[in-house]
Design an enzyme around this catalytic site. Structure first.
Site, PDB file in Angstrom:
ATOM      1  N   LYS A   1       5.331   1.780  -3.157  1.00  0.00           N
ATOM      2  CA  LYS A   1       5.304   3.134  -3.725  1.00  0.00           C
ATOM      3  C   LYS A   1       5.566   3.018  -5.214  1.00  0.00           C
ATOM      4  O   LYS A   1       6.216   2.070  -5.656  1.00  0.00           O
ATOM      5  CB  LYS A   1       6.405   3.995  -3.092  1.00  0.00           C
ATOM      6  CG  LYS A   1       6.193   5.480  -3.249  1.00  0.00           C
ATOM      7  CD  LYS A   1       5.316   6.024  -2.141  1.00  0.00           C
ATOM      8  CE  LYS A   1       4.962   7.459  -2.308  1.00  0.00           C
ATOM      9  NZ  LYS A   1       4.294   7.969  -1.079  1.00  0.00           N
TER      10      LYS A   1
ATOM     11  N   ASP B   1       0.116  10.865  -4.417  1.00  0.00           N
ATOM     12  CA  ASP B   1       1.272  11.486  -3.764  1.00  0.00           C
ATOM     13  C   ASP B   1       1.522  12.748  -4.598  1.00  0.00           C
ATOM     14  O   ASP B   1       0.580  13.246  -5.254  1.00  0.00           O
ATOM     15  CB  ASP B   1       2.485  10.530  -3.749  1.00  0.00           C
ATOM     16  CG  ASP B   1       3.611  11.005  -2.819  1.00  0.00           C
ATOM     17  OD1 ASP B   1       3.482  10.840  -1.599  1.00  0.00           O
ATOM     18  OD2 ASP B   1       4.605  11.580  -3.307  1.00  0.00           O
TER      19      ASP B   1
ATOM     20  N   SER C   1      -6.625   5.939   3.888  1.00  0.00           N
ATOM     21  CA  SER C   1      -6.705   5.035   2.737  1.00  0.00           C
ATOM     22  C   SER C   1      -7.092   3.639   3.215  1.00  0.00           C
ATOM     23  O   SER C   1      -7.887   2.938   2.574  1.00  0.00           O
ATOM     24  CB  SER C   1      -5.351   4.946   2.022  1.00  0.00           C
ATOM     25  OG  SER C   1      -5.157   6.043   1.166  1.00  0.00           O
TER      26      SER C   1
ATOM     27  N   THR D   1      -4.122  13.645   5.366  1.00  0.00           N
ATOM     28  CA  THR D   1      -2.693  13.778   5.676  1.00  0.00           C
ATOM     29  C   THR D   1      -2.438  15.076   6.443  1.00  0.00           C
ATOM     30  O   THR D   1      -1.761  15.092   7.479  1.00  0.00           O
ATOM     31  CB  THR D   1      -1.841  13.720   4.390  1.00  0.00           C
ATOM     32  OG1 THR D   1      -2.246  12.573   3.636  1.00  0.00           O
ATOM     33  CG2 THR D   1      -0.369  13.641   4.704  1.00  0.00           C
TER      34      THR D   1
ATOM     35  N   GLN E   1       7.368   3.811   3.845  1.00  0.00           N
ATOM     36  CA  GLN E   1       5.953   3.421   3.892  1.00  0.00           C
ATOM     37  C   GLN E   1       5.734   2.152   4.710  1.00  0.00           C
ATOM     38  O   GLN E   1       4.710   1.998   5.369  1.00  0.00           O
ATOM     39  CB  GLN E   1       5.451   3.217   2.447  1.00  0.00           C
ATOM     40  CG  GLN E   1       3.947   3.285   2.294  1.00  0.00           C
ATOM     41  CD  GLN E   1       3.419   4.711   2.211  1.00  0.00           C
ATOM     42  OE1 GLN E   1       3.986   5.537   1.525  1.00  0.00           O
ATOM     43  NE2 GLN E   1       2.338   4.999   2.903  1.00  0.00           N
TER      44      GLN E   1
ATOM     45  N   ASN F   1      -1.975  19.261  -1.749  1.00  0.00           N
ATOM     46  CA  ASN F   1      -2.961  18.584  -0.904  1.00  0.00           C
ATOM     47  C   ASN F   1      -2.609  18.655   0.581  1.00  0.00           C
ATOM     48  O   ASN F   1      -3.428  19.051   1.412  1.00  0.00           O
ATOM     49  CB  ASN F   1      -3.077  17.119  -1.370  1.00  0.00           C
ATOM     50  CG  ASN F   1      -3.912  16.287  -0.417  1.00  0.00           C
ATOM     51  OD1 ASN F   1      -3.392  15.692   0.527  1.00  0.00           O
ATOM     52  ND2 ASN F   1      -5.213  16.278  -0.623  1.00  0.00           N
TER      53      ASN F   1
ATOM     54  N   LYS G   1       0.856  -1.190   0.000  1.00  0.00           N
ATOM     55  CA  LYS G   1       0.000   0.000   0.000  1.00  0.00           C
ATOM     56  C   LYS G   1       0.882   1.225   0.000  1.00  0.00           C
ATOM     57  O   LYS G   1       1.841   1.313   0.777  1.00  0.00           O
ATOM     58  CB  LYS G   1      -0.872  -0.007   1.284  1.00  0.00           C
ATOM     59  CG  LYS G   1      -1.787   1.203   1.395  1.00  0.00           C
ATOM     60  CD  LYS G   1      -3.069   1.014   0.621  1.00  0.00           C
ATOM     61  CE  LYS G   1      -3.833   2.304   0.364  1.00  0.00           C
ATOM     62  NZ  LYS G   1      -3.400   3.008  -0.876  1.00  0.00           N
TER      63      LYS G   1
HETATM   64  P1  NDP Z   1       0.981  17.889  -4.221  1.00  0.00           P
HETATM   65  O1  NDP Z   1       1.424  17.518  -5.578  1.00  0.00           O
HETATM   66  O2  NDP Z   1      -0.458  18.113  -3.957  1.00  0.00           O
HETATM   67  O3  NDP Z   1       1.754  19.199  -3.738  1.00  0.00           O
HETATM   68  C1  NDP Z   1       3.142  19.230  -3.686  1.00  0.00           C
HETATM   69  C2  NDP Z   1       3.589  20.615  -3.268  1.00  0.00           C
HETATM   70  O4  NDP Z   1       4.974  20.590  -2.968  1.00  0.00           O
HETATM   71  C3  NDP Z   1       3.410  21.644  -4.348  1.00  0.00           C
HETATM   72  O5  NDP Z   1       3.192  22.894  -3.766  1.00  0.00           O
HETATM   73  C4  NDP Z   1       4.756  21.577  -5.074  1.00  0.00           C
HETATM   74  O6  NDP Z   1       5.082  22.747  -5.786  1.00  0.00           O
HETATM   75  C5  NDP Z   1       5.694  21.388  -3.912  1.00  0.00           C
HETATM   76  N1  NDP Z   1       6.869  20.645  -4.382  1.00  0.00           N
HETATM   77  C6  NDP Z   1       6.903  19.399  -4.888  1.00  0.00           C
HETATM   78  N2  NDP Z   1       8.141  19.039  -5.232  1.00  0.00           N
HETATM   79  C7  NDP Z   1       8.906  20.109  -4.935  1.00  0.00           C
HETATM   80  C8  NDP Z   1      10.274  20.369  -5.068  1.00  0.00           C
HETATM   81  N3  NDP Z   1      11.122  19.442  -5.578  1.00  0.00           N
HETATM   82  N4  NDP Z   1      10.719  21.584  -4.657  1.00  0.00           N
HETATM   83  C9  NDP Z   1       9.858  22.502  -4.140  1.00  0.00           C
HETATM   84  N5  NDP Z   1       8.554  22.314  -4.007  1.00  0.00           N
HETATM   85  C10 NDP Z   1       8.081  21.138  -4.390  1.00  0.00           C
HETATM   86  O7  NDP Z   1       1.564  16.749  -3.268  1.00  0.00           O
HETATM   87  P2  NDP Z   1       1.132  16.380  -1.774  1.00  0.00           P
HETATM   88  O8  NDP Z   1       0.682  17.579  -1.040  1.00  0.00           O
HETATM   89  O9  NDP Z   1       0.264  15.190  -1.842  1.00  0.00           O
HETATM   90  O10 NDP Z   1       2.529  15.885  -1.179  1.00  0.00           O
HETATM   91  C11 NDP Z   1       3.417  16.738  -0.440  1.00  0.00           C
HETATM   92  C12 NDP Z   1       4.339  15.887   0.408  1.00  0.00           C
HETATM   93  O11 NDP Z   1       3.556  15.110   1.329  1.00  0.00           O
HETATM   94  C13 NDP Z   1       5.201  14.871  -0.342  1.00  0.00           C
HETATM   95  O12 NDP Z   1       6.430  14.720   0.344  1.00  0.00           O
HETATM   96  C14 NDP Z   1       4.403  13.566  -0.194  1.00  0.00           C
HETATM   97  O13 NDP Z   1       5.219  12.436  -0.331  1.00  0.00           O
HETATM   98  C15 NDP Z   1       3.892  13.732   1.224  1.00  0.00           C
HETATM   99  N6  NDP Z   1       2.733  12.934   1.587  1.00  0.00           N
HETATM  100  C16 NDP Z   1       1.571  12.986   0.885  1.00  0.00           C
HETATM  101  C17 NDP Z   1       0.480  12.249   1.278  1.00  0.00           C
HETATM  102  C18 NDP Z   1      -0.834  12.352   0.576  1.00  0.00           C
HETATM  103  O14 NDP Z   1      -1.786  11.738   1.069  1.00  0.00           O
HETATM  104  N7  NDP Z   1      -0.970  13.082  -0.502  1.00  0.00           N
HETATM  105  C19 NDP Z   1       0.550  11.334   2.421  1.00  0.00           C
HETATM  106  C20 NDP Z   1       1.786  11.399   3.153  1.00  0.00           C
HETATM  107  C21 NDP Z   1       2.829  12.166   2.731  1.00  0.00           C
HETATM  108  P3  NDP Z   1       4.957  22.771  -7.384  1.00  0.00           P
HETATM  109  O15 NDP Z   1       3.494  22.910  -7.653  1.00  0.00           O
HETATM  110  O16 NDP Z   1       5.749  23.929  -7.836  1.00  0.00           O
HETATM  111  O17 NDP Z   1       5.513  21.467  -7.869  1.00  0.00           O
HETATM  112  O1  2IT Z   2       3.231   8.875   1.528  1.00  0.00           O
HETATM  113  C1  2IT Z   2       2.065   8.469   1.749  1.00  0.00           C
HETATM  114  O2  2IT Z   2       1.763   7.934   2.815  1.00  0.00           O
HETATM  115  C2  2IT Z   2       1.057   8.668   0.706  1.00  0.00           C
HETATM  116  N1  2IT Z   2       1.355   9.267  -0.322  1.00  0.00           N
HETATM  117  C3  2IT Z   2      -0.321   8.111   0.886  1.00  0.00           C
HETATM  118  C4  2IT Z   2      -0.351   6.647   0.536  1.00  0.00           C
HETATM  119  C5  2IT Z   2      -1.714   6.014   0.509  1.00  0.00           C
HETATM  120  O3  2IT Z   2      -1.756   4.843   0.143  1.00  0.00           O
HETATM  121  O4  2IT Z   2      -2.720   6.645   0.850  1.00  0.00           O
END
Ligand code: NDP
Ligand code: 2IT
Length: 453
Positions: free
Chosen positions: A126, A166, A385, A209, A111, A240, A90
């Site tokens: 992943k 992600d 999830s 998250t 993860q 997100n 997952k």
């Molecule tokens: P999104 O794609 O919704 O948003 C990502 C954000 O981070 C954007 O604002 C993006 O800017 C910025 N970003 C991404 N890569 C970079 C980079 N290399 N340098 C600077 N800014 C960057 O992703 P999420 O919000 O889902 O994910 C954010 C973090 O949270 C990640 O590390 C992800 O692994 C982690 N995460 C997410 C989960 C989920 O449920 N979605 C669960 C657990 C962890 P830009 O638009 O310019 O790319």
């Molecule tokens: O990093 C994470 O935990 C996620 N991007 C969410 C994974 C999931 O299966 O909901």
């Protein structure tokens, strides 16, 4: 560094060259586990750690698609099936140009421990692609997702491997991926999570998250008899996780001051309120614009473009109490950590995966601040999830309140596990050891039970 960790890391580097993020993630976990391995010779004998760092399976494939100009494009797709000792693989899918094997292996590795901490039966995985959704039309994103699923579908299933979102993968992408899976398999199942609410998605999954990272911060503060009320909060990212982190900070009376994207960041001294958050959500989720526009609209805010000549991120150099890194890996380096501490930050709750470098973590631990590592603090997303999977299996859906309550309880339980485990292994207040050891033991014991597989 103990002799055991030193030898292990030499092997990891030799066997997995050019994967610095994977080395970093393994190093951090192995350092915590030295404490456990001394007490449990059976883990050493059965080579549990040596097995846990080797993915059960790595799938890598070509993803060809045709852009709006009729040009053929070729991307690379991956799925890392890391560990299935306690449940089906997952974990999310990341679409970002920086994606490579090492980054996905670090994420899959994290993860495994995170999913174990949630209390739910989920293994770790992943996947993703170096596809960049930025600037692509909906049609291009759809054709890419369909081509990606044309290969992925044969490797996943509701009892085998259940991907989710992600970076770069949200509701739109999950919709296209699900549609193609359903067409290929002729089956409507819970093979992906983060689905749309009227076709099997769970309420609160989009929020989970960010909400979870703030619940975790609130739990950490409660150990010092404090709350988030009135706390100044630095948030990075604007996707997100960042959006719902800001929403929950507001619910709990805190003051979010910043957001960012890969071009720069916004500092709003008046704080980001509900109305401004609504603007951010429309800007990022519907218009898919840049955070710079926030400063054009709200005059209390300043926009600072990214300066790649700097060896630190000025976002982390403001007076504040709490930091919620919610963008990407290694976004807080040693200098940023020093700036955070200098500016009074004493709560760090990681929404992103591995946002702090080893140098940064060492400073947080030395300063004995409330530092919640990602595999604990951001586990609310995958936990919800897991709740989506349960609802799909039951063929029913729970109310918003019910899911939020379960999420909240899971975050409290993860916090408790971290605190109790850190204490048990002689490092009270060290959430890194608490999370790594707490996550490891359940998986390790399952692996012992299941033999050499
Ligand atoms: P999104 O794609 O919704 O948003 C990502 C954000 O981070 C954007 O604002 C993006 O800017 C910025 N970003 C991404 N890569 C970079 C980079 N290399 N340098 C600077 N800014 C960057 O992703 P999420 O919000 O889902 O994910 C954010 C973090 O949270 C990640 O590390 C992800 O692994 C982690 N995460 C997410 C989960 C989920 O449920 N979605 C669960 C657990 C962890 P830009 O638009 O310019 O790319
Ligand atoms: O990093 C994470 O935990 C996620 N991007 C969410 C994974 C999931 O299966 O909901």
């Amino acid at each position: 560094m103990s002799e055991f960790v030193k030898n292990l890391m030499a092997q990891v580097k030799a066997k997995n060259p050019s994967e610095p993020e994977f080395h970093q993630a393994v190093y951090e976990v192995a350092s915590s586990l030295s404490l456990v391995l001394e007490k449990h010779p059976e883990y050493r004998k059965e080579k549990i750690l040596e097995r846990i760092i080797e993915p059960e399976r790595v799938i890598m494939f070509r993803v060809p698609w045709v852009d709006d100009q009729g040009e053929v494009q070729v991307n690379r797709g991956f799925r890392i099936e890391m560990n299935s000792a306690i449940g089906p693989y997952k974990g999310g899918l990341r679409f970002h140009p920086s994606v490579n094997l090492g980054i996905l292996k670090f994420l899959a590795f994290e993860q495994v421990f995170k999913n174990s901490l949630t209390t739910l039966p989920m293994g770790g995985g992943k996947g993703g692609s170096d596809f960049d959704p930025k600037g692509k039309s909906d049609g291009e994103v759809m054709r890419f997702c369909q081509s990606f699923m044309n290969e992925l579908f044969r490797h996943i299933g509701p009892n085998t491997d259940v991907p989710a979102g992600d970076i770069g993968v949200g509701g739109r992408e999950i919709g296209y991926l699900f549609g193609q899976y359903k067409k290929l398999r002729n089956e409507f199942t819970g093979v992906l999570t983060g689905k749309g609410l009227n076709w099997g998605g769970s309420l609160i999954r989009p929020e989970a998250t960010g909400y979870g990272a703030v619940y975790f911060a609130a739990e950490m503060l409660a150990t010092r008899n404090q709350t988030l009320e009135g706390k100044r909060c630095l948030v990075s990212g604007s996707g997100n996780v960042a959006q719902y982190t800001i929403e929950k900070i507001l619910h709990l009376g805190g003051k979010p001051l910043t957001i960012s994207d890969s071009n720069g960041y916004i500092y709003d001294e008046e704080g980001i309120d509900q109305e401004k958050l609504k603007f951010i959500m429309e800007l990022k989720n519907v218009r898919r614009g840049r955070v710079k526009e926030y400063a054009d609209k709200y005059k209390t805010a300043t926009y600072v473009p990214l300066d790649s000549n700097l060896d630190y991120n000025p976002l982390w150099d403001h007076k504040a109490d709490c930091a919620f890194p919610s963008a990407t890996q290694n976004e807080i380096n040693g200098k940023d950590a020093a700036n955070l501490l200098k500016n009074g930050v004493y709560v760090v709750s990681e929404g992103a995966n591995m946002p702090s470098t080893i140098e940064a973590i060492d400073q947080f631990l030395d300063a004995k601040i409330l530092y919640g590592p990602g595999k604990a603090a951001n586990a609310g997303g995958v936990a919800t999830s897991g709740l989506e999977m349960s609802q799909n299996s039951l063929r029913l859906s729970w109310s918003r309140e019910e899911v939020d309550q379960r999420l909240h309880n899971i975050m409290k339980s993860i916090h408790k596990t971290c605190v109790e485990t850190a204490e048990k292994y002689g490092t009270p207040g060290n959430y890194v050891n608490g999370a790594n050891i707490g996550g490891f033991i359940k998986v390790a014991n399952a692996m012992l039970d299941q033999g050499i597989v």
